[in-house]
Structures are given as C-alpha cells and as structure tokens.
Design a protein around this motif. Structure first.
Motif, PDB file in Angstrom:
ATOM      1  N   GLU A 103       0.933  -1.067  -0.244  1.00 52.27           N
ATOM      2  CA  GLU A 103       0.013  -0.017   0.114  1.00 52.27           C
ATOM      3  C   GLU A 103       0.836   1.144   0.172  1.00 52.27           C
ATOM      4  N   VAL A 104       1.855   1.376   0.685  1.00 52.28           N
ATOM      5  CA  VAL A 104       2.762   2.297   0.756  1.00 52.28           C
ATOM      6  C   VAL A 104       3.566   2.678  -0.786  1.00 52.28           C
TER       7      VAL A 104
ATOM      8  N   ARG B 109       0.977   4.156  -2.802  1.00 54.89           N
ATOM      9  CA  ARG B 109       0.661   5.894  -2.537  1.00 54.89           C
ATOM     10  C   ARG B 109       2.033   6.663  -3.152  1.00 54.89           C
TER      11      ARG B 109
ATOM     12  N   ALA C 173      -0.828   5.176   4.865  1.00 58.32           N
ATOM     13  CA  ALA C 173      -1.195   3.835   4.580  1.00 58.32           C
ATOM     14  C   ALA C 173      -1.319   2.856   5.478  1.00 58.32           C
TER      15      ALA C 173
END
Length: 480
Positions: free
Chosen positions: A72-73, A76, A192
């Motif tokens: 997820e990081v 982003r 995140a």
C-alpha cells in the motif's frame, strides 16, 4: 514551502526545544522547507515510541499483513511520483530524470519487500531421531536508521521497507542537507495505515540527533550511510551498548577497460555513469583504469561525450545539476587544484559553468583528469563530485593492484570480451559488487549491496537485507 514536525507515535509534533532548521535548493540557494530540530530528548521519545509499538503491536502482526501494508505504501508513492520527483530535484539538486528514476526505485523497494515478507524462514537441523532442532529468524526490535543526502527518498525506502518487512520498528533520522522527501515518506506510511510508532522520523544534525540515536541503549540495530569518519563515530557509539551496525561508507569504484572492450559503448556509459547524482554517489565509476594501448583513443571518445553535457538547474533536466552545498563544491574544487599541482591534467571541465544565471547555485563542470597516477590523492580518495580520474595500466596484475589500491571496496566494473579474464578479475577485485561488461544489473533492488574494507559491512537490498534485519534463534526440542 512546507514545515515538518517530528513524526513520533503516528503524529507530527514540534521538537521539545521548539527549534527549526531549513533545507536549501542547491541550484538557487532558496529555502525548500523548514524542519523541527530534534535533540536528545526528542530521540528518546521516538525510541520509546518505537519500542512500545514493537512490543505491543508490530511483532505480532503477520508477515502477510506487513507485506500488504508495504504494498500500500508503494501504491501511494506511485500515485504522487511526479510531485515527489520535483521535490527531490529541488531538495538535493538531482536532475529531474534521475529524480524520477529514484522515485520509481523507491516504489520497487516497497513492492519487493512487501512481496518477500512471507518468504523469510529458518531451517530444520537433523540432529537425531529424538530431537527436533530448527532455527527461526526474528526481528531485532527497534532499528535506528541514519541516511545520507544523495539519495534521500530512495535510501529511506531501501532501509525502511526491509526493516519493516522483517518485523522491526524504526526510528529514522533524515539527512540534514536534504530531509524533505523522507519527511513526506513519513506522512505516506502513516496514511497507508501502519500502526502509530512503527515508523518514527526525526530531523536534525548528526552531532545532536544522530549521536543520540546511534548511542541509545534501547536501539537494537543501527544502519548508517555516510563518510568513513562519521561511520567510525557511529560504530563506536553503538559498540558501547553492544549494538550491531550496518555501515555503508563510500567508495572509489574502478572501471577496468581492456583493449578488446567495445570502447565506444564503454565511453558512452562511463560518461553517464560518473556524473550520476552530479557525481555524488558512492558506487558510481569514478576511477577509470585504462589499458595503455587504448588509453588515448578511449579518452578522446570519453571527452567528446563529456564536452556535450549540459549543466543547469535540476528542473531543466540537464545532464549535470548542482552539488548539494557550497562546502561540497569547495571540497571538490580543492581536489581539482591538488590534482593539477600533483601532475594531473584536465582534459574536460575543471571549473564552474559559464552561464551567468547559474551564479547562485553550487555547480562544478563535469571534469575528466588524465595523467593520474595511483599515488595521487584524487586516485585514492572519494571526491564526491562530477570528476573522473583516468589511470593507465599495462598488465592484468597491474590493473588489479590499481583497482584494489584504495581503502574502499564498494563496487567495481570490468570491461573485456575475454570471458576468462573477466571472471578472473571479478574474483580478484576486492569489492562488494563487481560488474562484468555492464554498469548495472537492471534491477538493483533485488541484489545485495554493501562494501568490503573501509566501505563498510553488512548488506542492504535484496533478500540479504531481510537477513540483515533479523537474528537467528535456535530451538531444540527433545521428542520423548
């Protein structure tokens, strides 16, 4: 211009003393951002936050979930890649195309370590029929990370993603000369969904925040990238608490060119290679070791390319941008002056660019030095600027001696069509990474990175990094 606090326990807060410091655009000297200046009390709070997060939350989070959060990081970072690249270029002077690549590599770190978080495991040891003996790899706990200014986002992603994938919590000190995107990364990991305290970020000076972090008794592992001198200080400080370190302390990476190499290809790649990050990279090819039979021809091909390079502000995406600071430019210019005094000759560059509008920036022209001998200062010390030193050799043994003749051992490059000779040199050269007929692997995220000799010890990147950020526990069970 943005103002950043310290990221402690999931929140941005002011430093305890209320002080700030600024970072500057190397191309203009303009202020890029203001940052809370951490001191010992702030570092103590950050370490306490990381310890609590590790004990109460993070060590019990499954590898699968840790991997999901890292992915997820990555997502982003990718969603704001262009903004991050522009900010990276302004903060450390890196040309825009290189800054874009650095952001892409930062994404890859979180993707890679997110994908391999579940692949770390121990092994069973066949002691005997009545014994079950096996090893497990466990996180250290709280990791302190002190990173350099030349690849700020890239380096933060490299260390942070690996430590988190292995199950550690982190206190990361941003580089004081280029802290901007590491501070932004702190906001990204918080958004995140990482639990508060798993990632803590402090800004400040090495003698204050850095010293307090490396010497903190509740830190379980220290990673540091920077100079040999500071590395010694960090290691000594950590040693007082018997805290292990991972150190990456620079390089003087040789490129050995034999007569049978494709001179045109090597000249083109070498010209681009030694000005990467405006020459401010530890593993770039900064020392050309060229066979005497092709020396003049090779230098001519090299110089023709270097003379075409453009120099300017990072946002123009030139070939070479500004050095990180006025002090760094003075250091590079000092090396050039000493080299000429010792008998070296400048065949390209050697000064400041002539463009009138570049006077406020910290620029040095891309420079090629010839008539360099192994005993000269520029042949053995890390200049950290867009300067290539060319040394002649006549025999294979002489080439190896020159390549190994510095205190460093980070990277090396060998160019020859003779595969047997090339393989021999990869074995004989003392460096953590040796490349034969290439300057890059194509995906540096996946390969282990670290040095021999004074270039440091321990490994970042690749699966080896997961081993770096874990320790082995043996478990023995008598099955009666």
């Amino acid at each position: 211009m943005n103002t950043f606090g310290l990221l402690i326990n999931g929140k941005e807060i002011e430093a305890s003393a209320g002080a700030h410091f600024a970072s500057y655009d190397p191309a203009t000297g303009e202020v890029v951002g203001q940052f809370a200046r951490a001191r010992a009390a702030d570092v103590m709070a950050a370490v306490s936050s990381a310890r609590a997060a590790y004990e109460d939350v993070w060590r019990d989070v499954s590898a699968t979930e840790r991997g999901r959060l890292l992915q997820e990081v990555a997502r982003r970072i990718r969603s704001q890649a262009e903004r991050l690249a522009i900010d990276e270029a302004r903060d450390c002077g890196k040309v825009l195309s290189q800054a874009r690549n650095d952001v892409a590599v930062a994404v890859r770190y979180f993707e890679f370590f997110g994908s391999v978080a579940t692949a770390l495991h121990g092994e069973q040891i066949p002691v005997g029929p009545d014994v079950i003996d096996f090893t497990v790899r466990e996180p250290y706990g709280v990791c302190a990370q002190i990173n350099a200014w030349n690849f700020p986002l890239n380096m933060a992603a490299r260390s942070l993603a690996a430590a988190l994938a292995a199950g550690n919590t982190v206190v990361l000190k941003t580089p004081e000369l280029a802290p901007y995107n590491t501070a932004v990364l702190g906001r990204i990991v918080t958004e995140a969904g990482l639990p508060p305290g798993v990632v803590n970020i402090v800004h400040g000076y090495g003698g204050e925040a850095g010293a307090a972090l490396s010497g903190h008794p509740d830190v379980d592992l220290v990673t540091f990238t920077g100079s040999i001198e500071t590395g010694r200080t960090v290691a000594a400080s950590a040693a007082a608490n018997i805290t292990p370190c991972v150190l990456e302390l620079g390089g003087k990476s040789p490129t050995v060119v034999f007569p049978d190499a494709d001179l045109d290809e090597v000249a083109g790649r070498l010209a681009r290679g030694f000005v990467e990050a405006n020459g401010q990279s530890c593993d770039l090819p900064s020392l050309a070791v060229v066979h005497t039979d092709v020396h003049d021809e090779f230098v001519d091909r090299l110089v023709r390319r270097v003379e075409k390079f453009t120099v300017g502000p990072a946002g123009e995406d030139p070939d070479v941008g500004a050095l990180i600071s006025e002090a760094q430019r003075a250091r590079v210019e000092g090396y050039l002056t000493a080299a000429v005094e010792q008998g070296a000759r400048v065949v390209a560059g050697g000064g400041r660019p002539s463009r009138a509008d570049l006077g406020s920036g910290w620029y040095v022209e891309p420079t090629v030095l010839v008539d360099v001998t192994p005993g000269m200062t520029v042949a053995s010390e890390e200049i950290f600027g867009p300067v290539l030193c060319v040394v002649k050799f006549a025999t294979e043994d002489e080439a190896v001696a020159i390549a190994n003749g510095t205190a460093y051992g980070l990277a090396a490059f060998v160019w020859t069509r003779d595969l047997g000779r090339g393989v021999r040199l990869t074995r004989r050269i003392q460096a953590g990474q040796v490349y034969l007929n290439c300057f890059t692997s194509g995906d540096s995220v996946m390969i282990p990175f670290g040095g021999f000799k004074s270039s440091g010890y321990g490994r970042e990147k690749g699966f080896e990094a997961l081993r770096t950020y874990t320790q082995v526990k043996n478990i023995c069970i008598f099955a009666r």
